[in-house]
Design a protein around this motif. Structure first.
Motif, PDB file in Angstrom:
ATOM      1  N   ALA A   5       0.841  -1.190   0.000  1.00  0.00           N
ATOM      2  CA  ALA A   5       0.000   0.000   0.000  1.00  0.00           C
ATOM      3  C   ALA A   5       0.876   1.240   0.000  1.00  0.00           C
ATOM      4  N   PRO A   6       0.343   2.374  -0.499  1.00  0.00           N
ATOM      5  CA  PRO A   6       1.125   3.608  -0.526  1.00  0.00           C
ATOM      6  C   PRO A   6       1.651   3.958   0.863  1.00  0.00           C
ATOM      7  N   ARG A   7       2.901   4.443   0.935  1.00  0.00           N
ATOM      8  CA  ARG A   7       3.526   4.726   2.222  1.00  0.00           C
ATOM      9  C   ARG A   7       3.311   6.176   2.632  1.00  0.00           C
ATOM     10  N   THR A   8       2.057   6.636   2.679  1.00  0.00           N
ATOM     11  CA  THR A   8       1.742   7.952   3.212  1.00  0.00           C
ATOM     12  C   THR A   8       1.767   7.862   4.730  1.00  0.00           C
ATOM     13  N   PRO A   9       1.869   9.008   5.428  1.00  0.00           N
ATOM     14  CA  PRO A   9       1.841   8.962   6.896  1.00  0.00           C
ATOM     15  C   PRO A   9       0.606   8.255   7.438  1.00  0.00           C
ATOM     16  N   LYS A  10      -0.560   8.505   6.821  1.00  0.00           N
ATOM     17  CA  LYS A  10      -1.780   7.833   7.282  1.00  0.00           C
ATOM     18  C   LYS A  10      -1.696   6.329   7.053  1.00  0.00           C
ATOM     19  N   GLU A  12       1.041   4.547   6.862  1.00  0.00           N
ATOM     20  CA  GLU A  12       2.012   3.998   7.806  1.00  0.00           C
ATOM     21  C   GLU A  12       1.396   3.813   9.185  1.00  0.00           C
ATOM     22  N   GLN A  13       0.561   4.773   9.602  1.00  0.00           N
ATOM     23  CA  GLN A  13      -0.094   4.670  10.902  1.00  0.00           C
ATOM     24  C   GLN A  13      -1.057   3.494  10.917  1.00  0.00           C
ATOM     25  N   THR A  14      -1.806   3.321   9.824  1.00  0.00           N
ATOM     26  CA  THR A  14      -2.741   2.212   9.747  1.00  0.00           C
ATOM     27  C   THR A  14      -2.000   0.886   9.776  1.00  0.00           C
ATOM     28  N   ARG A  15      -0.918   0.797   9.025  1.00  0.00           N
ATOM     29  CA  ARG A  15      -0.104  -0.416   9.026  1.00  0.00           C
ATOM     30  C   ARG A  15       0.393  -0.726  10.434  1.00  0.00           C
ATOM     31  N   ALA A  16       0.912   0.296  11.116  1.00  0.00           N
ATOM     32  CA  ALA A  16       1.449   0.096  12.459  1.00  0.00           C
ATOM     33  C   ALA A  16       0.356  -0.360  13.418  1.00  0.00           C
ATOM     34  N   THR A  17      -0.849   0.199  13.266  1.00  0.00           N
ATOM     35  CA  THR A  17      -1.970  -0.190  14.130  1.00  0.00           C
ATOM     36  C   THR A  17      -2.346  -1.655  13.908  1.00  0.00           C
ATOM     37  N   TYR A  53      -3.517  -4.020   3.234  1.00  0.00           N
ATOM     38  CA  TYR A  53      -2.177  -3.761   3.724  1.00  0.00           C
ATOM     39  C   TYR A  53      -1.350  -5.028   3.872  1.00  0.00           C
ATOM     40  N   PHE A  54      -1.996  -6.142   4.199  1.00  0.00           N
ATOM     41  CA  PHE A  54      -1.279  -7.388   4.459  1.00  0.00           C
ATOM     42  C   PHE A  54      -2.047  -8.554   3.838  1.00  0.00           C
ATOM     43  N   SER A  55      -1.355  -9.368   3.057  1.00  0.00           N
ATOM     44  CA  SER A  55      -2.029 -10.452   2.353  1.00  0.00           C
ATOM     45  C   SER A  55      -2.395 -11.614   3.265  1.00  0.00           C
ATOM     46  N   GLY A  56      -1.876 -11.648   4.468  1.00  0.00           N
ATOM     47  CA  GLY A  56      -2.195 -12.712   5.403  1.00  0.00           C
ATOM     48  C   GLY A  56      -1.356 -12.582   6.664  1.00  0.00           C
ATOM     49  N   LYS A  57      -1.505 -13.541   7.574  1.00  0.00           N
ATOM     50  CA  LYS A  57      -0.795 -13.477   8.848  1.00  0.00           C
ATOM     51  C   LYS A  57       0.718 -13.567   8.646  1.00  0.00           C
ATOM     52  N   GLU A  58       1.137 -14.358   7.658  1.00  0.00           N
ATOM     53  CA  GLU A  58       2.574 -14.479   7.412  1.00  0.00           C
ATOM     54  C   GLU A  58       3.169 -13.132   7.001  1.00  0.00           C
ATOM     55  N   HIS A  59       2.429 -12.377   6.194  1.00  0.00           N
ATOM     56  CA  HIS A  59       2.885 -11.052   5.770  1.00  0.00           C
ATOM     57  C   HIS A  59       2.985 -10.116   6.977  1.00  0.00           C
TER      58      HIS A  59
END
Length: 224
Positions: A5-10, A12-17, A53-59
């Protein structure tokens, strides 16, 4: 695997969450017991968003590996920027890893049970873990290159990889370490580092250099 997914600040925050929610569920339910739907619910996002953001648990675990390497490098930066003594650099880098990993020790057994499977994408030796493995090895390359250590010329390019393998052995010990604050792991680091330092410096001696060259040749063979 889905495209990043695009690495915008938002973003990145969603990914981290999502990663944080996944780690909490892995800690309480184990890797097998956690589901992508449960992770999405815990993160407060839709299931579609989680899969975006993530294709599965392994990702997700690969993202966790990457996060751990970033945290490890940040924690190690002070010793890498201030010390030139090889033993001090190596001891500092290994010690701060124990500190960074401490919040995940309680569920490490369940987590590493999956990672220990050589066919699993969660294995630190798997192709899927290549980026995290390279990032970790780069930390040990920095340990060597910024130090006063002089070793046999044939050994120097392979030493970061060997130090990473030493680190993997320490991680396995840490997983099984039930001492308070993983004191036994820290004692292992304190005892092993001077030995590694001495062996590295001895590698330049003519009587040892032949054995070192044989070890490097074996590593080269295994790489082919």
């Amino acid at each position: 695997m889905s495209e990043p997914a695009p690495r915008t600040p938002k973003a990145e925050q969603t990914r981290a969450t999502i990663v944080a929610a996944a780690m909490d569920l892995f800690r309480t339910r184990g890797f097998e017991g956690a589901t992508m739907r449960g992770i999405a619910d815990a993160a407060g996002v839709s299931l579609g968003s989680a899969y975006y953001y993530f294709s599965g648990k392994e990702h997700l675990i690969q993202a966790f590996y990457g996060q751990m390497q970033d945290d490890h490098l940040s924690a190690a930066r002070e010793v890498l920027e201030t010390e030139t003594d090889f033993a001090a650099r190596l001891r500092g880098v290994l010690t701060v890893w124990v500190e960074v990993a401490a919040p995940y020790h309680e569920f490490a057994g369940t987590f590493f049970k999956n990672a220990a499977d050589p066919t699993s994408p969660l294995s630190p030796f798997s192709p899927e873990s290549a980026d995290a493995r390279a990032a970790s090895t780069a930390i040990f390359r920095d340990v060597v290159e910024g130090s006063d250590l002089k070793v046999a010329s044939s050994l120097r390019p392979r030493l970061p990889e060997l130090l990473w393998l030493l680190h993997m052995g320490m991680v396995l010990f840490w997983v099984h370490d039930r001492s308070p604050g993983q004191e036994r792991t820290l004692a292992l680091v304190s005892g092993a580092v001077p030995l590694v330092d001495k062996l590295g410096r001895l590698s330049r001696l003519p009587v040892v250099r032949g054995v070192v060259n044989d070890v490097v040749a074996l590593l080269d063979y295994l790489d082919d």
